[in-house]
Design an enzyme around this catalytic site. Structure first.
Site, PDB file in Angstrom:
ATOM      1  CG  ASP A   8      -0.411   0.121   2.520  1.00 34.45           C
ATOM      2  OD1 ASP A   8       0.747   0.429   2.576  1.00 34.45           O
ATOM      3  OD2 ASP A   8      -1.202   0.295   3.402  1.00 34.45           O
ATOM      4  CB  CYS A  65       0.807  -2.408   4.697  1.00 34.41           C
ATOM      5  SG  CYS A  65       0.450  -3.364   6.127  1.00 34.41           S
ATOM      6  N   GLY A  66       2.312  -0.249   6.398  1.00 31.12           N
ATOM      7  CA  GLY A  66       2.863   0.578   7.236  1.00 31.12           C
ATOM      8  C   GLY A  66       3.464  -0.208   8.298  1.00 31.12           C
ATOM      9  CB  THR A  67       2.048  -2.252  11.002  1.00 27.29           C
ATOM     10  OG1 THR A  67       0.903  -2.674  10.551  1.00 27.29           O
ATOM     11  CG2 THR A  67       1.801  -0.839  11.725  1.00 27.29           C
ATOM     12  N   GLY A  68       2.907  -3.881   8.314  1.00 24.22           N
ATOM     13  CA  GLY A  68       2.672  -5.288   7.885  1.00 24.22           C
ATOM     14  C   GLY A  68       1.619  -5.946   8.448  1.00 24.22           C
ATOM     15  N   GLY A  70      -1.669  -5.389   8.772  1.00 27.03           N
ATOM     16  CA  GLY A  70      -3.025  -5.439   7.727  1.00 27.03           C
ATOM     17  C   GLY A  70      -2.959  -6.292   6.764  1.00 27.03           C
ATOM     18  CG  MET A  71       0.011  -5.593   3.475  1.00 21.79           C
ATOM     19  SD  MET A  71      -0.945  -5.909   2.058  1.00 21.79           S
ATOM     20  CE  MET A  71      -0.316  -4.155   1.059  1.00 21.79           C
ATOM     21  CG  HIS A  98      10.616 -24.303  12.118  1.00 12.48           C
ATOM     22  ND1 HIS A  98      10.599 -23.967  13.409  1.00 12.48           N
ATOM     23  CD2 HIS A  98      11.716 -24.728  11.617  1.00 12.48           C
ATOM     24  CE1 HIS A  98      12.186 -24.357  13.765  1.00 12.48           C
ATOM     25  NE2 HIS A  98      12.432 -24.932  12.618  1.00 12.48           N
ATOM     26  NE  ARG A 109       3.245   4.313   7.947  1.00 12.56           N
ATOM     27  CZ  ARG A 109       1.784   4.589   7.619  1.00 12.56           C
ATOM     28  NH1 ARG A 109       0.969   4.194   8.390  1.00 12.56           N
ATOM     29  NH2 ARG A 109       1.223   4.945   6.506  1.00 12.56           N
ATOM     30  NE  ARG A 132      11.007 -30.107  15.257  1.00 13.38           N
ATOM     31  CZ  ARG A 132      12.023 -29.800  14.658  1.00 13.38           C
ATOM     32  NH1 ARG A 132      12.862 -30.238  13.754  1.00 13.38           N
ATOM     33  NH2 ARG A 132      12.420 -28.395  15.088  1.00 13.38           N
ATOM     34  CG  HIS A 133       8.617 -28.124  11.067  1.00 14.96           C
ATOM     35  ND1 HIS A 133       8.828 -27.640  12.342  1.00 14.96           N
ATOM     36  CD2 HIS A 133      10.215 -28.411  10.880  1.00 14.96           C
ATOM     37  CE1 HIS A 133       9.643 -27.249  12.825  1.00 14.96           C
ATOM     38  NE2 HIS A 133      10.512 -27.954  11.706  1.00 14.96           N
ATOM     39  NE  ARG A 136       5.550 -29.777  15.453  1.00 18.69           N
ATOM     40  CZ  ARG A 136       6.532 -29.882  16.189  1.00 18.69           C
ATOM     41  NH1 ARG A 136       7.626 -29.003  15.659  1.00 18.69           N
ATOM     42  NH2 ARG A 136       6.817 -30.431  16.909  1.00 18.69           N
TER      43      ARG A 136
HETATM   44  C1  RB5 Z   1      -2.193   2.732   6.305  1.00 13.89           C
HETATM   45  O1  RB5 Z   1      -2.144   3.858   7.221  1.00 13.89           O
HETATM   46  C2  RB5 Z   1      -1.725   1.601   7.500  1.00 13.89           C
HETATM   47  O2  RB5 Z   1      -2.759   1.422   8.304  1.00 13.89           O
HETATM   48  C3  RB5 Z   1      -1.424   0.467   6.618  1.00 13.89           C
HETATM   49  O3  RB5 Z   1      -0.321   0.572   6.038  1.00 13.89           O
HETATM   50  C4  RB5 Z   1      -0.800  -0.833   7.550  1.00 13.89           C
HETATM   51  O4  RB5 Z   1      -0.062  -0.497   8.620  1.00 13.89           O
HETATM   52  C5  RB5 Z   1      -2.233  -1.529   8.096  1.00 13.89           C
HETATM   53  O5  RB5 Z   1      -1.976  -2.350   8.668  1.00 13.89           O
END
Ligand code: RB5
Length: 146
Positions: A8, A65-68, A70-71, A98, A109, A132-133, A136
């Site tokens: 994104d 994405c910003g945090t990874g 949401g993706m 694994h 971010r 073994r994995h 799982r």
């Molecule tokens: C977008 O502002 C932010 O929410 C998106 O990049 C991501 O971090 C969502 O998990």
């Protein structure tokens, strides 16, 4: 190996970094956006990439994405996807060995392009250990097929 990659608006720089890494590693990839000067919605990018991996069109996916977060949440809704949110080298290696993760998510971010490149290089190179994995990972697949 064929890799589907997308981000994104919060992950554009790392997406470019990973594309240049894949060029160096001679890995074939396709970029599914975003073409974003403005804010977009991460599920619009995570779900198509996850579907292309799940249906075998691509071997692996990389989502930024910003945090990874949401993706990774969105990608893991697609049957057959094991998306790992990774921000360290140990986990990059372990999740391939694994979990046989088939999609990698990272947050721009959270980490910088240098670490993201190293994580992707490890994740793209490591093999699933099976053994073994398999039992799982098999239980996850069994649950998906209920
Ligand atoms: C977008 O502002 C932010 O929410 C998106 O990049 C991501 O971090 C969502 O998990």
């Amino acid at each position: 190996m064929k890799v589907a990659i997308a981000s994104d608006h919060g992950g554009v720089n790392i997406r470019e970094e990973i594309k240049s890494l894949m060029d160096e590693m001679n890995i074939q990839y396709e970029d599914f956006g975003c073409e974003c000067g403005t804010s977009v919605d991460y599920p619009d990018y995570a779900l198509p990439v996850a579907e292309k991996v799940a249906n075998g069109e691509f071997d692996k996916g990389i989502l930024i994405c910003g945090t990874g977060i949401g993706m990774s949440i969105a990608a893991n809704k697609v049957k057959g996807i094991r998306c790992a949110l990774v921000h360290d080298l140990f986990s990059a290696k372990a999740t391939r060995q694994h979990n046989d993760s088939n999609v990698l998510a990272m947050g721009e971010r959270v980490i910088g392009p240098g670490l993201a490149r190293e994580i992707a290089a490890v994740w793209l190179s490591e093999e699933y250990e099976g053994g073994r994995h398999e039992n799982r990972v098999g239980k996850i697949k069994e649950y998906e097929n209920k």
